[in-house]
Enzyme design. Structure first.
Site, PDB file in Angstrom:
ATOM      1  N   GLY A 203     -25.944  18.032 -97.721  1.00  0.00           N
ATOM      2  CA  GLY A 203     -27.360  17.711 -97.504  1.00  0.00           C
ATOM      3  C   GLY A 203     -28.268  18.144 -98.640  1.00  0.00           C
ATOM      4  N   ILE A 204     -27.700  18.688 -99.712  1.00  0.00           N
ATOM      5  CA  ILE A 204     -28.518  19.187-100.816  1.00  0.00           C
ATOM      6  C   ILE A 204     -29.204  18.044-101.560  1.00  0.00           C
ATOM      7  CG2 ILE A 204     -28.458  20.444-103.008  1.00  0.00           C
ATOM      8  CD1 ILE A 204     -26.164  22.148-101.797  1.00  0.00           C
ATOM      9  N   GLY A 205     -28.488  16.967-101.824  1.00  0.00           N
ATOM     10  CA  GLY A 205     -29.084  15.817-102.508  1.00  0.00           C
ATOM     11  C   GLY A 205     -30.235  15.237-101.722  1.00  0.00           C
TER      12      GLY A 205
ATOM     13  N   TYR B 258     -28.686   6.126-101.885  1.00  0.00           N
ATOM     14  CA  TYR B 258     -30.109   5.789-101.997  1.00  0.00           C
ATOM     15  C   TYR B 258     -30.487   4.662-101.038  1.00  0.00           C
ATOM     16  CZ  TYR B 258     -29.893   8.475-106.360  1.00  0.00           C
ATOM     17  OH  TYR B 258     -29.713   9.454-107.300  1.00  0.00           O
TER      18      TYR B 258
ATOM     19  N   GLU C   6     -36.277  -8.118-107.047  1.00  0.00           N
ATOM     20  CA  GLU C   6     -37.357  -8.632-107.886  1.00  0.00           C
ATOM     21  C   GLU C   6     -36.920  -9.013-109.298  1.00  0.00           C
ATOM     22  OE1 GLU C   6     -40.647  -5.897-107.779  1.00  0.00           O
ATOM     23  OE2 GLU C   6     -40.765  -5.938-105.592  1.00  0.00           O
TER      24      GLU C   6
END
Length: 171
Positions: free
Chosen positions: A103-105, A139, A151
């Site tokens: 969970g650090i990231g 991400y 885009e």
């Protein structure tokens, strides 16, 4: 695993330099790194800082095999969109491999997002190499949008001789 997220201090620059090189090795570009802790100290902790940084630190009993307590960082700076206003660009997000999956990231990235909101920024931007599927999936799972597909944006740069040549064309 216990860890804390805090603003980087000048004395963290040697650890940040170490992790920048680890990231460059992972990204298969170690020859691109031309910066040292001295430039990091000057550029991040002088009178007009060019960047901000948060670090992840573990307690003494959880340090790495090499003895490191600072095990991750997120380096970012402010930019401006002529369409939307204030933005933050996250240059790097890195966690040492043995500390991933804790969970650090997410905590580092969320800390940058919190600064973004506190400073009334409208977006947090960053780039990821196309082959880095684990990071890209991370991400996207957090809600990031892939603007390459959505885009069609391309990130471009001038450096070295091309930058020098362009600068010489200035009036």
């Amino acid at each position: 695993m216990k860890y804390s997220i805090r603003s980087a201090r000048a004395q963290d620059c040697r650890d940040i330099e170490r992790m920048i090189m680890e990231l460059a090795l992972y990204e298969k570009m170690p020859d691109q790194v031309k910066i040292s802790h001295k430039e990091l100290e000057r550029d991040g902790f002088g009178p007009n800082p060019f960047y901000q940084c948060v670090v992840a630190e573990v307690p003494e009993e959880c340090r790495s095999a090499e003895g490191h307590k600072v095990v991750g960082y997120a380096l970012y700076y402010y930019t401006y969109s002529t369409w939307r206003g204030r933005c933050i660009y996250m240059e790097d997000l890195y966690i040492m491999p043995q500390f991933r999956g804790e969970g650090i990231g997410k905590a580092l990235m969320a800390s940058v997002a919190k600064v973004c909101r506190e400073q009334q920024c409208v977006r947090l931007q960053f780039s990821v190499l196309d082959w880095n599927k684990p990071s890209l999936e991370f991400y996207l799972s957090k809600g990031a949008q892939d603007l390459t597909d959505k885009e069609g944006w391309h990130f471009l740069r001038f450096d070295g001789e091309a930058l020098e040549k362009l600068a010489q064309e200035a009036p």
